[in-house]
Design a protein around this motif. Structure first.
Motif, PDB file in Angstrom:
ATOM      1  N   PRO A  91      48.884  46.941  31.290  1.00 25.90           N
ATOM      2  CA  PRO A  91      48.087  46.271  30.250  1.00 25.90           C
ATOM      3  C   PRO A  91      47.031  45.361  30.865  1.00 25.90           C
ATOM      4  CG  PRO A  91      50.410  46.261  29.655  1.00 25.90           C
ATOM      5  CD  PRO A  91      50.338  46.820  31.042  1.00 25.90           C
ATOM      6  N   ALA A  92      45.795  45.503  30.423  1.00 23.49           N
ATOM      7  CA  ALA A  92      44.668  44.805  31.042  1.00 23.49           C
ATOM      8  C   ALA A  92      44.593  43.336  30.662  1.00 23.49           C
ATOM      9  CB  ALA A  92      43.356  45.503  30.655  1.00 23.49           C
ATOM     10  N   ASP A  93      45.374  42.905  29.661  1.00 20.91           N
ATOM     11  CA  ASP A  93      45.321  41.500  29.244  1.00 20.91           C
ATOM     12  C   ASP A  93      46.382  40.654  29.942  1.00 20.91           C
ATOM     13  OD1 ASP A  93      47.444  42.750  28.014  1.00 20.91           O
ATOM     14  OD2 ASP A  93      47.209  41.703  26.100  1.00 20.91           O
ATOM     15  N   ARG A  94      46.966  41.169  31.014  1.00 22.00           N
ATOM     16  CA  ARG A  94      47.951  40.430  31.798  1.00 22.00           C
ATOM     17  C   ARG A  94      47.497  40.386  33.255  1.00 22.00           C
ATOM     18  NH1 ARG A  94      49.500  40.266  27.081  1.00 22.00           N
ATOM     19  NH2 ARG A  94      51.672  40.372  26.355  1.00 22.00           N
ATOM     20  N   SER A  95      48.083  39.477  34.017  1.00 13.43           N
ATOM     21  CA  SER A  95      47.819  39.382  35.456  1.00 13.43           C
ATOM     22  C   SER A  95      49.107  39.670  36.208  1.00 13.43           C
ATOM     23  CB  SER A  95      47.291  37.990  35.823  1.00 13.43           C
ATOM     24  OG  SER A  95      46.058  37.735  35.209  1.00 13.43           O
ATOM     25  N   TYR A  96      48.978  40.240  37.425  1.00 10.85           N
ATOM     26  CA  TYR A  96      50.137  40.773  38.127  1.00 10.85           C
ATOM     27  C   TYR A  96      50.234  40.230  39.550  1.00 10.85           C
ATOM     28  CZ  TYR A  96      49.844  43.925  34.194  1.00 10.85           C
ATOM     29  OH  TYR A  96      49.766  44.423  32.923  1.00 10.85           O
ATOM     30  N   VAL A 102      53.354  45.421  55.228  1.00 12.84           N
ATOM     31  CA  VAL A 102      52.422  44.894  56.218  1.00 12.84           C
ATOM     32  C   VAL A 102      51.288  45.883  56.470  1.00 12.84           C
ATOM     33  CG1 VAL A 102      52.193  44.152  58.620  1.00 12.84           C
ATOM     34  CG2 VAL A 102      54.215  43.487  57.300  1.00 12.84           C
ATOM     35  N   ARG A 103      51.611  47.160  56.500  1.00  8.70           N
ATOM     36  CA  ARG A 103      50.583  48.183  56.708  1.00  8.70           C
ATOM     37  C   ARG A 103      49.568  48.165  55.568  1.00  8.70           C
ATOM     38  NH1 ARG A 103      49.884  53.042  54.672  1.00  8.70           N
ATOM     39  NH2 ARG A 103      51.936  53.006  53.665  1.00  8.70           N
ATOM     40  N   GLN A 104      50.044  48.068  54.335  1.00  9.56           N
ATOM     41  CA  GLN A 104      49.130  47.997  53.203  1.00  9.56           C
ATOM     42  C   GLN A 104      48.298  46.715  53.241  1.00  9.56           C
ATOM     43  OE1 GLN A 104      52.250  48.329  50.317  1.00  9.56           O
ATOM     44  NE2 GLN A 104      51.747  50.453  49.790  1.00  9.56           N
ATOM     45  N   GLY A 105      48.938  45.616  53.673  1.00  2.19           N
ATOM     46  CA  GLY A 105      48.237  44.343  53.733  1.00  2.19           C
ATOM     47  C   GLY A 105      47.110  44.322  54.733  1.00  2.19           C
ATOM     48  N   GLY A 106      47.155  45.225  55.723  1.00  6.32           N
ATOM     49  CA  GLY A 106      46.093  45.285  56.723  1.00  6.32           C
ATOM     50  C   GLY A 106      44.865  46.031  56.259  1.00  6.32           C
ATOM     51  N   ARG A 107      44.893  46.604  55.087  1.00  3.16           N
ATOM     52  CA  ARG A 107      43.762  47.383  54.575  1.00  3.16           C
ATOM     53  C   ARG A 107      42.945  46.520  53.614  1.00  3.16           C
ATOM     54  NH1 ARG A 107      46.967  52.200  52.051  1.00  3.16           N
ATOM     55  NH2 ARG A 107      44.887  52.644  51.169  1.00  3.16           N
ATOM     56  N   PHE A 108      41.796  46.053  54.054  1.00  8.00           N
ATOM     57  CA  PHE A 108      40.993  45.134  53.243  1.00  8.00           C
ATOM     58  C   PHE A 108      40.557  45.776  51.925  1.00  8.00           C
ATOM     59  CE2 PHE A 108      36.909  43.445  51.830  1.00  8.00           C
ATOM     60  CZ  PHE A 108      37.238  42.102  51.681  1.00  8.00           C
ATOM     61  N   LEU A 109      40.204  47.046  51.951  1.00  2.59           N
ATOM     62  CA  LEU A 109      39.762  47.697  50.718  1.00  2.59           C
ATOM     63  C   LEU A 109      40.864  47.707  49.668  1.00  2.59           C
ATOM     64  CD1 LEU A 109      37.616  50.679  52.069  1.00  2.59           C
ATOM     65  CD2 LEU A 109      36.845  48.495  51.111  1.00  2.59           C
ATOM     66  N   LEU A 114      43.026  45.330  44.601  1.00  2.00           N
ATOM     67  CA  LEU A 114      44.035  44.571  43.866  1.00  2.00           C
ATOM     68  C   LEU A 114      43.434  43.343  43.188  1.00  2.00           C
ATOM     69  CD1 LEU A 114      47.089  44.700  46.306  1.00  2.00           C
ATOM     70  CD2 LEU A 114      46.680  46.110  44.273  1.00  2.00           C
ATOM     71  N   VAL A 115      42.653  42.561  43.940  1.00  2.00           N
ATOM     72  CA  VAL A 115      42.133  41.320  43.367  1.00  2.00           C
ATOM     73  C   VAL A 115      41.122  41.595  42.268  1.00  2.00           C
ATOM     74  CG1 VAL A 115      42.567  40.017  45.481  1.00  2.00           C
ATOM     75  CG2 VAL A 115      40.331  41.065  45.123  1.00  2.00           C
ATOM     76  N   ASP A 116      40.546  42.805  42.250  1.00  2.00           N
ATOM     77  CA  ASP A 116      39.637  43.188  41.173  1.00  2.00           C
ATOM     78  C   ASP A 116      40.376  43.815  39.997  1.00  2.00           C
ATOM     79  OD1 ASP A 116      37.468  42.278  42.578  1.00  2.00           O
ATOM     80  OD2 ASP A 116      36.951  44.238  43.429  1.00  2.00           O
ATOM     81  N   SER A 117      41.715  43.849  40.060  1.00  2.00           N
ATOM     82  CA  SER A 117      42.515  44.539  39.036  1.00  2.00           C
ATOM     83  C   SER A 117      43.592  43.612  38.472  1.00  2.00           C
ATOM     84  CB  SER A 117      43.151  45.799  39.619  1.00  2.00           C
ATOM     85  OG  SER A 117      42.180  46.683  40.144  1.00  2.00           O
ATOM     86  N   ASN A 118      43.153  42.532  37.837  1.00  2.00           N
ATOM     87  CA  ASN A 118      44.077  41.610  37.173  1.00  2.00           C
ATOM     88  C   ASN A 118      45.154  41.087  38.117  1.00  2.00           C
ATOM     89  OD1 ASN A 118      42.763  42.076  34.648  1.00  2.00           O
ATOM     90  ND2 ASN A 118      43.899  43.996  34.486  1.00  2.00           N
ATOM     91  N   CYS A 119      44.756  40.739  39.328  1.00  2.00           N
ATOM     92  CA  CYS A 119      45.701  40.260  40.337  1.00  2.00           C
ATOM     93  C   CYS A 119      45.855  38.753  40.224  1.00  2.00           C
ATOM     94  CB  CYS A 119      45.212  40.639  41.735  1.00  2.00           C
ATOM     95  SG  CYS A 119      46.265  40.031  43.059  1.00  2.00           S
ATOM     96  N   LEU A 120      47.081  38.305  39.976  1.00  2.00           N
ATOM     97  CA  LEU A 120      47.377  36.878  40.011  1.00  2.00           C
ATOM     98  C   LEU A 120      47.621  36.423  41.443  1.00  2.00           C
ATOM     99  CD1 LEU A 120      47.965  34.272  38.388  1.00  2.00           C
ATOM    100  CD2 LEU A 120      50.354  35.010  38.260  1.00  2.00           C
ATOM    101  N   ALA A 121      48.299  37.264  42.227  1.00  2.00           N
ATOM    102  CA  ALA A 121      48.561  36.985  43.635  1.00  2.00           C
ATOM    103  C   ALA A 121      49.118  38.247  44.270  1.00  2.00           C
ATOM    104  CB  ALA A 121      49.555  35.833  43.791  1.00  2.00           C
ATOM    105  N   TYR A 122      49.066  38.323  45.608  1.00  2.00           N
ATOM    106  CA  TYR A 122      49.740  39.412  46.302  1.00  2.00           C
ATOM    107  C   TYR A 122      50.514  38.829  47.473  1.00  2.00           C
ATOM    108  CZ  TYR A 122      45.727  39.263  49.541  1.00  2.00           C
ATOM    109  OH  TYR A 122      44.766  38.867  50.421  1.00  2.00           O
TER     110      TYR A 122
END
Length: 439
Positions: A91-96, A102-109, A114-122
């Protein structure tokens, strides 16, 4: 079963692979101590439905490794769900909150996506239970509107928009004399003091005067407002007790800077002044708030009732059913007390099983009636200590009144003495004898 939910906040977690170092029960144990529960989901459709029907006191956590075990179409189990498809279904009206390896965290894209997709934090995993729960608790704190942040401003009227700040729960108080500013700060105990450069140049000692007061709030920020860049003036301000320097390039930018600072101040005040298990004021938070209430009552000619309550035979509860169950009793009592508290009243978990209440504009007799209603409500709560075994618990209380007792220490000692009488008199009662002071 009680109608009041046991935990004030909730986390909805979408995850098919276990991502933490410890086990699920341990994660829940930590979460419950921070006054939130966790509901686990392995199916995207069920998670989305729960998100859509959730309350305001909910966080949504998505483990990105769950993508490896989910299918985009339940009729086509060969197709793995892709990140874009997952984000599109949430749902687009919520933040996640997104959990990633660690491997995923190394990928800046990926972080950008994520931060452009209703990201509250990662967050990266593996992550220990206590660390994850502590971070989630901080997010709960940040989501709350929080208390009003008080700002005293010494400067030109056109620099700051008070009405705009008030919409963000920032109260602007203007002051026009640098030599009496320290008295106004002592009286009103603001969270921020903003001083224009021209005022600072008139009295450069003002930062030190505000900071060296032994009663100065450590969270309070003293800020210099520069109308033009002036590196030398900024250096002198920072060396003279100021916390920061802001440059007035545009009113809307200053407004946003003050709003952001107010948010951080609220988080700091909550972490310092609130009990993590119940979300109530702790001893530090109560002391400051009670002092403000007593000052205000003196100025306005109002009465206060100051109460202390203590769970009866709490050591026996812990020894019989364990400290974890004792924590649940404390949380349920905090919820019961909170239901009877007015907007201008104070409620604190003062320590252990002891709670302190301050009733605004309330006589001793009215305070007694309020505490008695709380006592009866708590006594009516059923506690299932084990399957089929329901128990009821109680608390005792004492109460004192302002202005019969003039300061916080006198009020506490008198209410505590009344609590002792209630305990000695058989427990499960409230005592509030009239004022008896020696000459």
């Amino acid at each position: 079963m009680p109608s009041t939910p046991l935990y004030r906040n909730q986390v909805l977690l979408l995850s098919q692979s276990f991502f933490i170092k410890d086990n699920r029960d341990e994660l829940l144990l930590h979460a419950h101590k921070y006054d939130f529960d966790i509901a686990f989901f392995s199916e995207l459709a069920e998670f989305v439905h729960a998100v859509e029907h959730s309350s305001a006191n909910t966080l949504f956590v998505v483990d990105l490794d769950s993508l490896h075990n989910m299918q985009a179409d339940m009729h086509d189990r060969r197709k793995m769900l892709l990140l874009g498809e997952l984000l599109a279904r949430l749902p687009a009206d919520r933040s996640y909150v997104y959990l990633q390896s660690v491997r995923q965290g190394g990928r800046f894209l990926l972080q950008q996506r994520l931060v452009d997709s209703n990201c509250l934090a990662y967050a990266e995993k593996p992550i220990p239970n206590d660390v994850l729960v502590d971070k989630l608790f901080n997010l709960f704190v940040q989501k709350k509107r929080g208390d009003v942040v008080r700002l005293i401003f010494l400067g030109g009227a056109a620099d700051v928009d008070g009405a705009a700040l008030l919409r963000h729960r920032i109260e602007l108080i203007r002051h026009d004399d640098v030599r009496t500013l320290h008295l106004r700060v002592k009286e009103l105990q603001p969270d921020m003091v903003l001083i224009a450069d021209v005022e600072f140049e008139r009295t450069e000692a003002i930062g030190r005067v505000l900071k060296k007061d032994i009663e100065a709030d450590p969270v309070r920020e003293v800020i210099l407002l520069l109308h033009q860049p002036n590196a030398e003036l900024a250096r002198r301000a920072l060396a003279g007790g100021f916390d920061d320097v802001l440059l007035l390039t545009a009113p809307d930018l200053l407004h946003r800077q003050l709003v952001n600072r107010a948010g951080k101040i609220r988080v700091s005040k909550d972490l310092i002044g609130k009990d993590r298990a119940t979300g109530l004021l702790n001893k530090v938070g109560l002391q400051k708030k009670a002092q403000e209430a007593i000052r205000q009552a003196g100025r306005d000619g109002r009465q206060l009732a100051f109460g202390i309550v203590d769970i009866d035979k709490f050591k026996t509860i812990n020894d019989t059913w364990g400290h974890y169950f004792g924590d649940i009793v404390i949380k349920r009592l905090s919820l019961t007390l909170a239901q009877h508290i007015g907007d201008n009243d104070l409620l604190s978990r003062f320590g252990g099983e002891e709670f302190v209440l301050v009733f605004w504009d309330c006589t001793l007799e009215q305070g007694l009636q309020k505490l008695e209603a709380m006592r009866q409500a708590f006594c009516a709560l059923p506690f299932e200590v084990k399957a089929g075994d329901v128990r009821h618990f109680s608390f005792s209380g004492g109460i004192a009144a302002y202005p019969d007792y003039k300061n916080q220490n006198e009020l506490f000692l008198r209410a505590d003495a009344m609590l002792y009488e209630a305990k000695q008199g058989g427990r499960n009662q409230i005592r509030c004898n009239p004022m008896e002071k020696s000459a």
